[in-house]
Design a protein around this motif. Structure first.
Motif, PDB file in Angstrom:
ATOM      1  N   ASN A  11       0.803  -1.217   0.000  1.00 52.51           N
ATOM      2  CA  ASN A  11       0.000   0.000   0.000  1.00 52.51           C
ATOM      3  C   ASN A  11       0.837   1.268   0.000  1.00 52.51           C
ATOM      4  OD1 ASN A  11      -2.099  -1.777   0.157  1.00 52.51           O
ATOM      5  ND2 ASN A  11      -2.467  -1.464   2.333  1.00 52.51           N
ATOM      6  N   ARG A  12       1.995   1.229   0.607  1.00 57.15           N
ATOM      7  CA  ARG A  12       2.848   2.419   0.680  1.00 57.15           C
ATOM      8  C   ARG A  12       3.902   2.448  -0.418  1.00 57.15           C
ATOM      9  NH1 ARG A  12      -0.763   4.159   3.509  1.00 57.15           N
ATOM     10  NH2 ARG A  12      -0.944   3.617   5.679  1.00 57.15           N
ATOM     11  N   GLY A  13       4.028   1.361  -1.164  1.00 59.38           N
ATOM     12  CA  GLY A  13       4.977   1.327  -2.280  1.00 59.38           C
ATOM     13  C   GLY A  13       6.418   1.172  -1.856  1.00 59.38           C
ATOM     14  N   PHE A  14       6.650   0.654  -0.661  1.00 63.66           N
ATOM     15  CA  PHE A  14       8.016   0.484  -0.180  1.00 63.66           C
ATOM     16  C   PHE A  14       8.461  -0.930  -0.464  1.00 63.66           C
ATOM     17  CE2 PHE A  14      11.228  -0.426   2.996  1.00 63.66           C
ATOM     18  CZ  PHE A  14      12.057   0.665   2.854  1.00 63.66           C
ATOM     19  N   GLY A  15       9.494  -1.098  -1.260  1.00 66.72           N
ATOM     20  CA  GLY A  15       9.923  -2.429  -1.656  1.00 66.72           C
ATOM     21  C   GLY A  15      11.236  -2.876  -1.048  1.00 66.72           C
ATOM     22  N   ARG A  16      12.180  -1.957  -0.910  1.00 64.10           N
ATOM     23  CA  ARG A  16      13.505  -2.328  -0.433  1.00 64.10           C
ATOM     24  C   ARG A  16      14.030  -1.272   0.523  1.00 64.10           C
ATOM     25  NH1 ARG A  16      17.273  -5.063  -4.842  1.00 64.10           N
ATOM     26  NH2 ARG A  16      15.763  -6.512  -5.688  1.00 64.10           N
ATOM     27  N   LEU A  17      14.913  -1.723   1.391  1.00 67.10           N
ATOM     28  CA  LEU A  17      15.603  -0.780   2.265  1.00 67.10           C
ATOM     29  C   LEU A  17      16.619  -0.007   1.428  1.00 67.10           C
ATOM     30  CD1 LEU A  17      16.185  -3.116   5.316  1.00 67.10           C
ATOM     31  CD2 LEU A  17      14.534  -1.276   5.144  1.00 67.10           C
ATOM     32  N   LEU A  18      16.730   1.261   1.715  1.00 71.88           N
ATOM     33  CA  LEU A  18      17.637   2.106   0.945  1.00 71.88           C
ATOM     34  C   LEU A  18      19.029   2.174   1.556  1.00 71.88           C
ATOM     35  CD1 LEU A  18      15.149   5.021   0.267  1.00 71.88           C
ATOM     36  CD2 LEU A  18      15.736   3.128  -1.249  1.00 71.88           C
ATOM     37  N   LEU A  19      19.112   1.924   2.867  1.00 66.49           N
ATOM     38  CA  LEU A  19      20.372   2.047   3.579  1.00 66.49           C
ATOM     39  C   LEU A  19      20.949   0.681   3.892  1.00 66.49           C
ATOM     40  CD1 LEU A  19      19.248   4.857   6.038  1.00 66.49           C
ATOM     41  CD2 LEU A  19      20.470   5.117   3.885  1.00 66.49           C
ATOM     42  N   ARG A  20      22.226   0.628   4.187  1.00 67.76           N
ATOM     43  CA  ARG A  20      22.900  -0.623   4.527  1.00 67.76           C
ATOM     44  C   ARG A  20      23.548  -0.480   5.901  1.00 67.76           C
ATOM     45  NH1 ARG A  20      19.850  -2.100   1.486  1.00 67.76           N
ATOM     46  NH2 ARG A  20      20.173  -2.725  -0.651  1.00 67.76           N
ATOM     47  N   GLY A  21      23.704  -1.599   6.569  1.00 60.81           N
ATOM     48  CA  GLY A  21      24.290  -1.613   7.901  1.00 60.81           C
ATOM     49  C   GLY A  21      23.187  -1.646   8.948  1.00 60.81           C
ATOM     50  N   LEU A  22      23.436  -2.377  10.028  1.00 51.22           N
ATOM     51  CA  LEU A  22      22.412  -2.573  11.045  1.00 51.22           C
ATOM     52  C   LEU A  22      21.903  -1.271  11.657  1.00 51.22           C
ATOM     53  CD1 LEU A  22      20.719  -4.620  12.524  1.00 51.22           C
ATOM     54  CD2 LEU A  22      22.574  -4.876  14.186  1.00 51.22           C
ATOM     55  N   PRO A  23      22.753  -0.308  12.029  1.00 52.05           N
ATOM     56  CA  PRO A  23      22.222   0.933  12.602  1.00 52.05           C
ATOM     57  C   PRO A  23      21.342   1.706  11.610  1.00 52.05           C
ATOM     58  CG  PRO A  23      24.570   0.757  13.057  1.00 52.05           C
ATOM     59  CD  PRO A  23      24.217  -0.333  12.095  1.00 52.05           C
ATOM     60  N   ASN A  24      21.744   1.743  10.359  1.00 49.61           N
ATOM     61  CA  ASN A  24      20.973   2.463   9.345  1.00 49.61           C
ATOM     62  C   ASN A  24      19.657   1.762   9.032  1.00 49.61           C
ATOM     63  OD1 ASN A  24      22.958   4.390   9.148  1.00 49.61           O
ATOM     64  ND2 ASN A  24      23.976   3.390   7.434  1.00 49.61           N
ATOM     65  N   VAL A  25      19.689   0.437   8.961  1.00 51.96           N
ATOM     66  CA  VAL A  25      18.470  -0.325   8.697  1.00 51.96           C
ATOM     67  C   VAL A  25      17.505  -0.164   9.869  1.00 51.96           C
ATOM     68  CG1 VAL A  25      17.556  -2.666   8.434  1.00 51.96           C
ATOM     69  CG2 VAL A  25      19.522  -1.942   7.090  1.00 51.96           C
ATOM     70  N   SER A  26      18.022  -0.211  11.087  1.00 52.25           N
ATOM     71  CA  SER A  26      17.173  -0.011  12.266  1.00 52.25           C
ATOM     72  C   SER A  26      16.515   1.360  12.232  1.00 52.25           C
ATOM     73  CB  SER A  26      17.993  -0.152  13.542  1.00 52.25           C
ATOM     74  OG  SER A  26      18.476  -1.451  13.689  1.00 52.25           O
ATOM     75  N   LEU A  27      17.253   2.365  11.836  1.00 49.67           N
ATOM     76  CA  LEU A  27      16.709   3.714  11.726  1.00 49.67           C
ATOM     77  C   LEU A  27      15.624   3.779  10.651  1.00 49.67           C
ATOM     78  CD1 LEU A  27      16.920   6.696  12.618  1.00 49.67           C
ATOM     79  CD2 LEU A  27      18.572   6.988  10.766  1.00 49.67           C
ATOM     80  N   GLU A  28      15.893   3.178   9.509  1.00 48.67           N
ATOM     81  CA  GLU A  28      14.928   3.212   8.413  1.00 48.67           C
ATOM     82  C   GLU A  28      13.640   2.455   8.767  1.00 48.67           C
ATOM     83  OE1 GLU A  28      14.856   2.604   3.573  1.00 48.67           O
ATOM     84  OE2 GLU A  28      16.631   2.025   4.701  1.00 48.67           O
TER      85      GLU A  28
END
Length: 59
Positions: free
Chosen positions: A14-31
């Motif tokens: 529904n929101r059109g989000f398919g993939r994480l844009l950032l890499r690394g655990l801290p960045n993924v957690s933030l996203e």
């Protein structure tokens, strides 16, 4: 019991989000945190709107 799969399905489809844009655990957690925050904020907006409409409709 809460079903988290429906939340991920709504974010993906529904929101059109398919993939994480950032890499690394801290960045993924933030996203993921931002995605969860916006999902919950939109849910609250719908609940508030429904309450407001119900209050306007009642005498």
């Amino acid at each position: 019991m809460i079903e988290p799969e429906s939340v991920f399905g709504q974010i993906n489809n529904n929101r059109g989000f398919g993939r994480l844009l950032l890499r690394g655990l801290p960045n993924v957690s933030l996203e993921v945190g931002w995605l969860s925050f916006t999902h919950n904020l939109l849910k609250k907006a719908v609940v508030d709107r429904n309450r407001e409409m119900a209050a306007q409709g009642s005498p």
